[in-house]
Enzyme design. Sequence first.
Site, PDB file in Angstrom:
ATOM      1  N   SER A  10       0.849  -1.350  -0.094  1.00 39.58           N
ATOM      2  CA  SER A  10       0.225  -0.020   0.149  1.00 39.58           C
ATOM      3  C   SER A  10       0.847   1.457  -0.072  1.00 39.58           C
ATOM      4  O   SER A  10       0.619   2.205  -0.477  1.00 39.58           O
ATOM      5  CB  SER A  10      -1.106   0.050   1.159  1.00 39.58           C
ATOM      6  OG  SER A  10      -1.865  -0.929   1.048  1.00 39.58           O
ATOM      7  N   LYS A  59      -9.576  -5.340  11.190  1.00 39.26           N
ATOM      8  CA  LYS A  59     -10.481  -4.902  10.551  1.00 39.26           C
ATOM      9  C   LYS A  59     -11.557  -5.281  11.149  1.00 39.26           C
ATOM     10  O   LYS A  59     -12.692  -4.434  11.256  1.00 39.26           O
ATOM     11  CB  LYS A  59     -10.443  -5.741   9.033  1.00 39.26           C
ATOM     12  CG  LYS A  59      -9.415  -5.674   8.048  1.00 39.26           C
ATOM     13  CD  LYS A  59      -9.767  -6.206   6.700  1.00 39.26           C
ATOM     14  CE  LYS A  59      -8.522  -5.957   5.668  1.00 39.26           C
ATOM     15  NZ  LYS A  59      -8.818  -6.496   4.554  1.00 39.26           N
ATOM     16  N   ASP A  96     -12.631  -3.119   0.131  1.00 39.11           N
ATOM     17  CA  ASP A  96     -12.423  -4.478  -0.518  1.00 39.11           C
ATOM     18  C   ASP A  96     -13.488  -4.971  -1.435  1.00 39.11           C
ATOM     19  O   ASP A  96     -13.217  -5.393  -2.523  1.00 39.11           O
ATOM     20  CB  ASP A  96     -12.115  -5.633   0.363  1.00 39.11           C
ATOM     21  CG  ASP A  96     -10.848  -5.466   1.570  1.00 39.11           C
ATOM     22  OD1 ASP A  96     -10.019  -4.640   0.956  1.00 39.11           O
ATOM     23  OD2 ASP A  96     -10.915  -5.779   2.521  1.00 39.11           O
ATOM     24  N   GLY A 122     -12.760 -20.525   1.203  1.00 45.37           N
ATOM     25  CA  GLY A 122     -12.470 -19.806   2.377  1.00 45.37           C
ATOM     26  C   GLY A 122     -13.674 -19.020   2.889  1.00 45.37           C
ATOM     27  O   GLY A 122     -14.614 -18.763   2.221  1.00 45.37           O
ATOM     28  N   GLY A 125     -11.729 -12.666   6.336  1.00 42.67           N
ATOM     29  CA  GLY A 125     -12.270 -11.499   6.069  1.00 42.67           C
ATOM     30  C   GLY A 125     -12.489 -11.087   4.599  1.00 42.67           C
ATOM     31  O   GLY A 125     -13.448 -10.422   4.326  1.00 42.67           O
TER      32      GLY A 125
HETATM   33  N1  LIG Z   1      -6.259  -8.545  -3.216  1.00 41.12           N
HETATM   34  C1  LIG Z   1      -6.796  -7.960  -2.131  1.00 41.12           C
HETATM   35  O1  LIG Z   1      -7.068  -6.770  -2.160  1.00 41.12           O
HETATM   36  C2  LIG Z   1      -6.880  -8.731  -0.702  1.00 41.12           C
HETATM   37  C3  LIG Z   1      -7.948  -8.211   0.079  1.00 41.12           C
HETATM   38  C4  LIG Z   1      -8.184  -9.124   1.336  1.00 41.12           C
HETATM   39  C5  LIG Z   1      -7.560 -10.284   1.642  1.00 41.12           C
HETATM   40  N2  LIG Z   1      -6.302 -10.589   0.632  1.00 41.12           N
HETATM   41  C6  LIG Z   1      -5.547 -11.947   0.713  1.00 41.12           C
HETATM   42  O2  LIG Z   1      -6.430 -12.857   0.832  1.00 41.12           O
HETATM   43  C7  LIG Z   1      -5.856 -13.872   1.681  1.00 41.12           C
HETATM   44  C8  LIG Z   1      -6.722 -14.324   2.998  1.00 41.12           C
HETATM   45  O3  LIG Z   1      -7.085 -12.910   3.941  1.00 41.12           O
HETATM   46  P1  LIG Z   1      -8.129 -12.870   4.845  1.00 41.12           P
HETATM   47  O4  LIG Z   1      -7.945 -11.358   5.200  1.00 41.12           O
HETATM   48  O5  LIG Z   1      -9.235 -13.423   4.484  1.00 41.12           O
HETATM   49  O6  LIG Z   1      -7.406 -13.896   5.878  1.00 41.12           O
HETATM   50  P2  LIG Z   1      -8.330 -14.594   7.000  1.00 41.12           P
HETATM   51  O7  LIG Z   1      -9.430 -13.906   7.623  1.00 41.12           O
HETATM   52  O8  LIG Z   1      -7.089 -14.800   8.325  1.00 41.12           O
HETATM   53  O9  LIG Z   1      -8.642 -16.132   6.430  1.00 41.12           O
HETATM   54  C9  LIG Z   1      -7.926 -16.965   6.033  1.00 41.12           C
HETATM   55  C10 LIG Z   1      -8.758 -17.946   5.294  1.00 41.12           C
HETATM   56  O10 LIG Z   1      -8.010 -18.932   4.955  1.00 41.12           O
HETATM   57  C11 LIG Z   1      -8.028 -20.426   5.448  1.00 41.12           C
HETATM   58  N3  LIG Z   1      -6.992 -21.163   5.416  1.00 41.12           N
HETATM   59  C12 LIG Z   1      -5.773 -20.748   6.212  1.00 41.12           C
HETATM   60  N4  LIG Z   1      -4.978 -21.776   6.107  1.00 41.12           N
HETATM   61  C13 LIG Z   1      -5.768 -22.819   5.398  1.00 41.12           C
HETATM   62  C14 LIG Z   1      -5.290 -24.194   4.999  1.00 41.12           C
HETATM   63  N5  LIG Z   1      -4.082 -24.895   5.571  1.00 41.12           N
HETATM   64  N6  LIG Z   1      -5.889 -24.696   4.415  1.00 41.12           N
HETATM   65  C15 LIG Z   1      -7.222 -24.355   3.924  1.00 41.12           C
HETATM   66  N7  LIG Z   1      -7.539 -23.142   4.336  1.00 41.12           N
HETATM   67  C16 LIG Z   1      -6.750 -22.424   5.042  1.00 41.12           C
HETATM   68  C17 LIG Z   1      -8.854 -20.005   6.528  1.00 41.12           C
HETATM   69  O11 LIG Z   1      -9.866 -21.216   6.917  1.00 41.12           O
HETATM   70  P3  LIG Z   1     -10.239 -21.567   8.256  1.00 41.12           P
HETATM   71  O12 LIG Z   1     -11.471 -20.416   8.657  1.00 41.12           O
HETATM   72  O13 LIG Z   1     -10.408 -22.807   8.464  1.00 41.12           O
HETATM   73  O14 LIG Z   1      -8.903 -20.963   9.091  1.00 41.12           O
HETATM   74  C18 LIG Z   1      -9.664 -18.699   6.148  1.00 41.12           C
HETATM   75  O15 LIG Z   1     -10.914 -19.254   5.253  1.00 41.12           O
HETATM   76  C19 LIG Z   1      -4.575 -13.265   2.201  1.00 41.12           C
HETATM   77  O16 LIG Z   1      -3.677 -13.642   1.160  1.00 41.12           O
HETATM   78  C20 LIG Z   1      -4.789 -11.662   1.901  1.00 41.12           C
HETATM   79  O17 LIG Z   1      -3.563 -11.169   1.547  1.00 41.12           O
HETATM   80  C21 LIG Z   1      -6.310  -9.848  -0.606  1.00 41.12           C
END
Ligand SMILES: NC(=O)c1ccc[n+]([C@@H]2O[C@H](COP(=O)([O-])OP(=O)(O)OC[C@H]3O[C@@H](n4cnc5c(N)ncnc54)[C@H](OP(=O)(O)O)[C@@H]3O)[C@@H](O)[C@H]2O)c1
Length: 299
Positions: A10, A59, A96, A122, A125
């Site tokens: 960012s 968040k 987002d 997934g 967030g």
């Molecule tokens: N491009 C963008 O603007 C943007 C915006 C937001 C996020 N992102 C990216 O999206 C990704 C997730 O972010 P988030 O904020 O949603 O994270 P989060 O809230 O921590 O959620 C993580 C997700 O990944 C799953 N997960 C973690 N380890 C796993 C595994 N070994 N096997 C299967 N599922 C697994 C979790 O499942 P459980 O519920 O079972 O733990 C949960 O559904 C990150 O890489 C982030 O950088 C990108």
Amino acid sequence: MGWPVMHSRSPALHNYFFKHYRLTGTYVPLAIPPERLQAALRALAPLGFAGCNLTIPHKERALAIVDEADDAARRIGAISCVVVRPDGSLWGTNNDIHGFGRNILQQHPGWRADAGPAVVVGAGGGARAVVYSLVERGAREIRLANRTRERADALAREFGSSVMPLDWEDRHRALDGAALLVNTTSQGMVGQPPLDLRLDLLPVTALVVDIVYVPLETPLLTAARQRGNPTVDGLGMLLHQACVAWRLWFGVDPEVTPELRATIEATLPRYAGSGIGDPGSGTNLEPTNPASRIPNPGR
Ligand SMILES: NC(=O)c1ccc[n+]([C@@H]2O[C@H](COP(=O)([O-])OP(=O)(O)OC[C@H]3O[C@@H](n4cnc5c(N)ncnc54)[C@H](OP(=O)(O)O)[C@@H]3O)[C@@H](O)[C@H]2O)c1
């Protein structure tokens, strides 16, 4: 604000805008531990900030701290952007959701969320913003597979009958007949194993989107591209949500141009295990222990 935050692209992105629009200002990463979030947010106004973005793990908590938030943020249960209003009060939104849809439409202008079943993998967030955006855009069937079933159930309860939670083992079969597949898990990120998902049943016409943007092309996107599916990477989502923030902070409506994309792309590894940002290069891996990377984190 994040904890950790030094991996974030960012600052490069927003400082590009400051230069481009010749505005005096700067965007700084603020490493804020969770217990200091409230004090840090309340310090924005006296320090002269126009606002801030929030990333993991702030968040959800920030939503309870700001003075007001829009309906989308309340529905999603998380804010990713804060605006300091003229009276010093704080207003929050979730940008987002805009980033997700705008990114797809910029690359595939004919895309429609109601074109057929969507599979979202997934339920964190990122998934909340994706599901909200799909529902808003008229998606009629969203098959939601998450490793922890309860989180998928909770999300489905909140977003209504178009969201169908699945057991994690059923994720491969859920791809049958899908028009859209979105990975919102952290799997495929630099330092993480690839998403364990068999694409055999996915129609080759289905659009495959990964919101992970480090690396730019995740193993999922490589596999999808190789079998002929159209793909969209996660960088555009980041770029588009930043544009929304600029409209809110400064009344400027930037565009996601090829030059902007190239500037940020140059800071990212193209594939997992390639070049900039690899584990060990110290440029983008989130430390498992933030304190190990940030000097005097308590200050
Ligand atoms: N491009 C963008 O603007 C943007 C915006 C937001 C996020 N992102 C990216 O999206 C990704 C997730 O972010 P988030 O904020 O949603 O994270 P989060 O809230 O921590 O959620 C993580 C997700 O990944 C799953 N997960 C973690 N380890 C796993 C595994 N070994 N096997 C299967 N599922 C697994 C979790 O499942 P459980 O519920 O079972 O733990 C949960 O559904 C990150 O890489 C982030 O950088 C990108």
